[in-house]
Design an enzyme around this catalytic site. Structure first.
Site, PDB file in Angstrom:
ATOM      1  N   ASP A  62       0.882  -1.132  -0.044  1.00 57.93           N
ATOM      2  CA  ASP A  62      -0.073  -0.026   0.143  1.00 57.93           C
ATOM      3  C   ASP A  62       0.788   1.216  -0.040  1.00 57.93           C
ATOM      4  OD1 ASP A  62      -1.921   2.100   0.612  1.00 57.93           O
ATOM      5  OD2 ASP A  62      -3.236   0.429   1.452  1.00 57.93           O
ATOM      6  N   SER A  71      -7.099   3.901  -1.684  1.00 58.35           N
ATOM      7  CA  SER A  71      -6.729   2.593  -1.716  1.00 58.35           C
ATOM      8  C   SER A  71      -8.017   1.567  -2.100  1.00 58.35           C
ATOM      9  CB  SER A  71      -6.531   2.019  -0.490  1.00 58.35           C
ATOM     10  OG  SER A  71      -5.246   2.628  -0.089  1.00 58.35           O
ATOM     11  N   ASP A 129     -10.069  -2.640   6.488  1.00 64.13           N
ATOM     12  CA  ASP A 129      -9.314  -1.620   5.708  1.00 64.13           C
ATOM     13  C   ASP A 129      -9.674  -2.049   4.156  1.00 64.13           C
ATOM     14  OD1 ASP A 129      -8.418   0.742   5.261  1.00 64.13           O
ATOM     15  OD2 ASP A 129      -6.174   0.052   5.812  1.00 64.13           O
ATOM     16  N   ASP A 165       1.770   2.359   3.676  1.00 63.28           N
ATOM     17  CA  ASP A 165       0.983   3.648   3.503  1.00 63.28           C
ATOM     18  C   ASP A 165       0.884   4.286   4.877  1.00 63.28           C
ATOM     19  OD1 ASP A 165      -1.253   5.343   1.971  1.00 63.28           O
ATOM     20  OD2 ASP A 165      -2.225   4.495   3.499  1.00 63.28           O
ATOM     21  N   HIS A 167       1.856   8.462   5.036  1.00 64.76           N
ATOM     22  CA  HIS A 167       0.919   9.379   5.323  1.00 64.76           C
ATOM     23  C   HIS A 167       1.539  10.477   6.268  1.00 64.76           C
ATOM     24  CE1 HIS A 167      -2.680   9.052   2.858  1.00 64.76           C
ATOM     25  NE2 HIS A 167      -2.746   7.739   3.278  1.00 64.76           N
ATOM     26  N   ASP A 219      -1.034  -0.304  -4.733  1.00 64.40           N
ATOM     27  CA  ASP A 219      -2.472   0.267  -5.002  1.00 64.40           C
ATOM     28  C   ASP A 219      -2.172   1.760  -5.630  1.00 64.40           C
ATOM     29  OD1 ASP A 219      -1.713   1.302  -2.561  1.00 64.40           O
ATOM     30  OD2 ASP A 219      -3.391   0.696  -1.520  1.00 64.40           O
ATOM     31  N   HIS A 220      -1.343   2.471  -4.935  1.00 66.33           N
ATOM     32  CA  HIS A 220      -1.129   3.944  -5.290  1.00 66.33           C
ATOM     33  C   HIS A 220       0.392   4.083  -4.794  1.00 66.33           C
ATOM     34  CE1 HIS A 220      -1.523   4.931  -1.190  1.00 66.33           C
ATOM     35  NE2 HIS A 220      -2.774   4.362  -1.292  1.00 66.33           N
ATOM     36  N   HIS A 236      -1.714  10.813  -1.270  1.00 69.71           N
ATOM     37  CA  HIS A 236      -1.512   9.717  -2.354  1.00 69.71           C
ATOM     38  C   HIS A 236      -0.996  10.745  -3.485  1.00 69.71           C
ATOM     39  CE1 HIS A 236      -4.509   6.718  -0.689  1.00 69.71           C
ATOM     40  NE2 HIS A 236      -3.427   6.988   0.090  1.00 69.71           N
TER      41      HIS A 236
END
Length: 580
Positions: free
Chosen positions: A126, A178, A237, A381, A385, A423-424, A538
């Site tokens: 992630d 996500s 999640d 991820d 963040h 995912d990103h 993201h």
């Protein structure tokens, strides 16, 4: 074919009308032949409907259910339809008191093919953009100061069968989250931000949206293959949920937990982080609104429940359900190196990602029809963040050890495909070296070009062979999308959020640099995100994809994220037109 799909026009005829038509699946949709989806047609601004027709390839569509969400709308829904191989044209025409309206959408269904992979292990990091992978590579395998050459490669980057660069977007935005990105991998569709495997609709109910069948449901329906979901994030999640749930709102945590055990997938292996959504509302830490206890109920359904690394490694059941924390599993650094009680709480025996991957495969391989396993490193991820790059990158190193195990498994089991992707992305970048002897937050300690030298990671390693973050010369790492915050350049044993609220509400609400970090000795940086942002976001940067084993040739060059679904289906020889 691509040109036909991209240039297909929406056709409107007749006199001017206040009515507008929306059709899902959207124009230009590509599906597998036989893949199930819900047809949804919405007419808004209708004034005294007189007549409406819906045809697919020139024939009337039977079984449509008509509803009226409000006085000025009419909707038609058909659940669980599919189309055979080839191009298809759906036409909708409507006549009301104001005139006529019509719309045409075109879809394409890909034919089934023969594939070599019977087992798929899909790793999703992630937030694992190219730059995050590069940061992990630089730390895991430092350059040799004698010649400037790397001393090795990450397992995910070495001995590749194939590789690709993946672009990502959502149905309603160039930027993605996500939920919609994992859903794109799972279904081959562009999905709304915050949505899981559904198209839009005009109702407030987040659980009644038109659905599209993910790869896990297709495999269950067509072959009975085993399904496993592993994540170090809390269990409901977005990324793990994308392989077992349908909802317009990724925050429907209670419903997502229920769908794991009551939906179409019902994974044989579910090894995840937090228990908040699986324990009754009366239990401390629960956020359920009812008395459902999935720990107890799952065992009635034949699952063996495990809650520690020790229990996991000892398990030998055919179905496994594991919860290892009340929330996210803490970072690798917290579990393996720092081991601070402030970060671990009461959870002293949590598995590493390679433990969960190995046990999931050992459980799933008992199924003679093969399996599909999704393994998420979600905490990459979770720490990108808040700009904690050390925790994020060491979780990539934990992921890489799981990938290394999976690659060894694939060598022994040549019907296995191993994929590593994301995912990103996040806006992380390695831009210099840092001399830690000068302390935290010293700009003059940042070296660039030849002054960066060679960081000294790997001079000390932990029990798992991973380097320690504390070393004489480290990297200077930053992010491009940030709030106002204070930069120390160094990590810390106890996590701190980069910002704090200014205590105001309404239009005056904003976030400020966390004074605890600023007091450590730091450079205060002015952010480029709105003052309401409390962390990084993201990005639209491309993603890596590394492929190993059977069917890897289906993944190469530039790919859109939706292509991954179809490539997995080709690699496995999925025939969605069949039912077992």
């Amino acid at each position: 074919m691509r040109q036909i799909l991209l240039t297909a026009a929406l056709l409107c005829t007749g006199a001017a009308s206040a009515a507008t038509l929306k059709v899902y699946p959207y124009d230009g949709t590509k599906v597998l032949a036989g893949q199930r989806f819900d047809l949804r047609i919405e007419a808004e601004g209708v004034s005294a409907l007189k007549d409406a027709t819906v045809t697919l390839d020139g024939k009337a569509v039977e079984g449509l259910v008509r509803t009226t969400t409000k006085e000025t709308s009419v909707e038609w829904t058909l659940r669980g339809m599919s189309v055979p191989t080839g191009y298809h044209e759906l036409k909708v025409s409507l006549q009301d008191a104001a005139g006529a309206a019509a719309q045409t959408v075109r879809w394409y269904a890909t034919p089934p093919v023969t594939g070599r992979a019977k087992k798929v292990i899909l790793f999703i990091g992630d937030g694992l953009g190219w730059n995050t992978v590069n940061a992990a590579q630089l730390i895991a395998h430092p350059y040799n100061p004698a010649n400037g050459m790397p001393t090795g490669k990450l397992a995910m980057m070495s001995d590749l069968s194939s590789m690709a660069s993946v672009t990502t977007s959502s149905f309603d935005s160039a930027l993605a989250d996500s939920a919609n990105t994992a859903s794109s991998i799972a279904t081959g569709q562009k999905i709304l931000v915050n949505a899981l495997n559904v198209y839009p609709d005009n109702t407030p109910d987040t659980l009644d949206n038109p659905r599209i069948e993910p790869i896990t449901e297709i495999l269950r329906r067509t072959t009975g293959a085993g399904v496993g979901i592993v994540s170090d994030a809390f269990g409901t999640d977005a990324t793990p949920a994308a392989f077992a749930a349908h909802t317009r709102r990724r925050g429907d945590y209670e419903s997502i937990a229920n769908q794991y055990f009551q939906g179409a997938v019902k994974p044989d292996v579910l090894l995840i982080g937090g228990s908040r959504d699986f324990i009754p509302s009366t239990s401390p830490g629960s956020r359920r609104k009812d008395a459902t206890d999935w720990i107890a109920e799952s065992q009635k359904l034949g699952y063996t429940f495990v809650s520690t690394r020790t229990e996991l490694n000892a398990a030998s059941a055919g179905k496994l359900f594991g919860l290892f924390n009340i929330d996210n599993i803490p970072s690798y650094l917290d579990r393996a190196q720092y081991q601070r009680p402030e970060m671990l709480g009461d959870f002293k025996d949590m598995p590493f990602l390679w433990d969960s991957t190995k046990k999931a495969v050992e459980t799933l391989e008992k199924n003679p029809d093969g399996f599909f396993l999704m393994v998420e490193s979600g905490m990459v991820d979770k720490y990108e963040h808040p700009l904690d790059w050390q925790r994020a990158v060491w979780n990539v190193l934990e992921l890489d050890k799981a990938v290394e195990w999976a690659k060894d498994y694939a060598k022994k089991n040549p019907d296995t495909l191993v994929l590593v992707t994301a995912d990103h992305a996040h806006s992380i970048s390695v831009y210099g070296g840092y001399d830690t002897s000068k302390g935290p937050g010293v700009r003059s300690a940042v070296g660039v070009y030849e002054q960066a030298g060679f960081p000294t990671y790997g001079d000390k390693r932990d029990a798992n062979g991973l380097p320690l973050p504390e070393t004489a010369r480290t990297y200077a790492v930053g992010f491009a999308a940030v709030p106002d915050y204070c930069e120390t350049y160094l990590g810390r044993p106890v996590f701190l959020d980069p910002t704090v609220s200014n205590g105001k509400t309404g239009a005056e609400a904003a976030f400020l640099p966390n004074p605890k970090i600023c007091e450590e000795g730091a450079v205060q940086r002015t952010g480029n995100l709105p003052p309401t942002a409390n962390q990084g976001v993201h990005t639209a940067d491309p993603l890596p994809l590394f492929a190993f084993g059977a069917g890897a040739e289906n993944f190469f060059g530039p790919m859109d994220q939706t292509d991954l679904f179809f490539s997995i289906a080709r690699a496995m020889g999925v025939d969605a037109t069949k039912n077992r």
